[in-house]
Design an enzyme around this catalytic site. Sequence first.
Site, short mmCIF file in Angstrom:
data_model
loop_
_atom_site.label_atom_id
_atom_site.label_comp_id
_atom_site.label_asym_id
_atom_site.label_seq_id
_atom_site.Cartn_x
_atom_site.Cartn_y
_atom_site.Cartn_z
N GLY A 8 26.62 39.15 33.56
CA GLY A 8 26.43 39.50 34.95
C GLY A 8 26.89 40.93 35.17
O GLY A 8 28.08 41.24 35.04
N ALA A 9 25.95 41.85 35.44
CA ALA A 9 26.28 43.27 35.61
C ALA A 9 26.24 43.69 37.07
O ALA A 9 25.96 44.83 37.39
CB ALA A 9 25.33 44.13 34.78
N GLY A 10 26.52 42.73 37.95
CA GLY A 10 26.63 43.06 39.37
C GLY A 10 27.94 43.79 39.65
O GLY A 10 28.59 44.28 38.73
N ASN A 11 28.33 43.81 40.90
CA ASN A 11 29.54 44.56 41.27
C ASN A 11 30.79 44.08 40.52
O ASN A 11 31.56 44.88 39.99
CB ASN A 11 29.77 44.46 42.78
CG ASN A 11 28.79 45.29 43.58
OD1 ASN A 11 28.22 46.25 43.07
ND2 ASN A 11 28.58 44.92 44.83
N ARG A 89 26.96 23.72 50.71
CA ARG A 89 27.82 23.83 49.54
C ARG A 89 27.14 23.24 48.30
O ARG A 89 27.20 23.79 47.21
CB ARG A 89 29.14 23.10 49.81
CG ARG A 89 30.15 23.18 48.67
CD ARG A 89 31.36 22.30 48.95
NE ARG A 89 30.98 20.90 49.00
CZ ARG A 89 31.78 19.93 49.41
NH1 ARG A 89 32.98 20.21 49.86
NH2 ARG A 89 31.38 18.68 49.40
N SER A 120 32.61 33.13 38.29
CA SER A 120 31.56 32.63 39.18
C SER A 120 32.10 31.59 40.16
O SER A 120 32.94 30.76 39.81
CB SER A 120 30.43 32.00 38.37
OG SER A 120 29.92 32.91 37.42
N ASN A 121 31.58 31.62 41.39
CA ASN A 121 32.01 30.68 42.42
C ASN A 121 31.06 29.50 42.58
O ASN A 121 29.88 29.62 42.28
CB ASN A 121 32.14 31.41 43.76
CG ASN A 121 33.48 32.08 43.92
OD1 ASN A 121 34.51 31.49 43.59
ND2 ASN A 121 33.48 33.31 44.40
N ARG A 152 46.46 39.63 45.44
CA ARG A 152 46.34 39.82 46.88
C ARG A 152 47.64 39.43 47.59
O ARG A 152 48.07 40.10 48.54
CB ARG A 152 45.16 39.00 47.40
CG ARG A 152 43.82 39.60 47.02
CD ARG A 152 42.65 38.71 47.40
NE ARG A 152 41.38 39.43 47.20
CZ ARG A 152 40.20 38.85 47.12
NH1 ARG A 152 40.09 37.53 47.23
NH2 ARG A 152 39.11 39.57 46.93
N HIS A 176 41.02 27.88 44.36
CA HIS A 176 40.63 29.24 44.74
C HIS A 176 39.73 29.16 45.97
O HIS A 176 38.51 29.31 45.90
CB HIS A 176 39.91 29.91 43.57
CG HIS A 176 39.47 31.31 43.84
ND1 HIS A 176 40.33 32.31 44.20
CD2 HIS A 176 38.24 31.88 43.80
CE1 HIS A 176 39.66 33.44 44.36
NE2 HIS A 176 38.38 33.20 44.13
#
EC number: 1.1.1.37
Length: 313
Positions: A8-11, A89, A120-121, A152, A176
């Site tokens: 996955g080369a997304g953000n 969902r 991944s979610n 965070r 999470h």
Amino acid sequence: MSKVTVVGAGNVGATCANVLAFNEVADEVVMLDVKEGVSEGKAMDMMQTAQLLGFDTTIVGCTNDYAQTANSDVVVITSGIPRKPGMTREELIGVNAGIVKSVAENILKYSPNAIIVVISNPMDTMTYLSLKALGVPKNRIIGMGGALDSSRFKYFLSQALGCNANEVEGMVIGGHGDTTMIPLTRFATYKGMPVSNFLSAEQLEKVAADTMVGGATLTKLLGTSAWYAPGAAGAFVVESIIRDQKKMIPCSVALEGEYGENDLCCGVPVILGKNGIEKIVELPLNEEEMAKFKASAEAVRKTNAALKEVGAL
């Protein structure tokens, strides 16, 4: 020679790969994506910073060519789609479950001994799916959510204290999610001293609340999911494995009696080294903290049930 693949080369994936390269965590970082040219272009862009930033890691991009991922020590899975307006969902789980399962199976064809880090979610459920679908030892399947949530948490603690975040220690366990994570304010410290020495109960409650909606807050501000901290958190987990650092990091891992839970992946502190999960650390939770953990685990278990509904398991 160490090798890490980021699928996955997304953000998030690109940020993770960039952090791994900049910190020279591995000799080679491979980015794989389904969209033609994206990973190749981002890899070339990153490699053109090597002389400027002074790193020696080789970054390779490829489109759906799993052969190039062969013999990876660690594989980070960031693939999947975010939830869209009107999408249930179960629909999100159904799409992402198919993607994550396919990716994991293809990865193992070329790197049968790889340790898998899931971003991944929904992250806990995708970690559980990877564990069940692949049948590999549980020490090799790790969800990175707790590392991000804890980072965070420490940010919000440092803001409340008015100090450098590197002087604060704290961790988040549980699922999470906005309602399932558990910031452990009782264990948090500032320069080795309990943060309760410096912050009131009301201030600590606000820090915990801000932590729990940390991702949602950023999504509202950005109009999309955050990527710098999630990508860096993934790289942080990978670094402890590749360099055998034995760091204690909260991660989503398979529980088999720990914390009184079985047959689910949920966030707890673990020691991470070259074999993946070296040890699950059981914290001395009080009654209130344990009750919150039980409720969090039950919520994760209900989400996992959707995997059967969509035929992923």
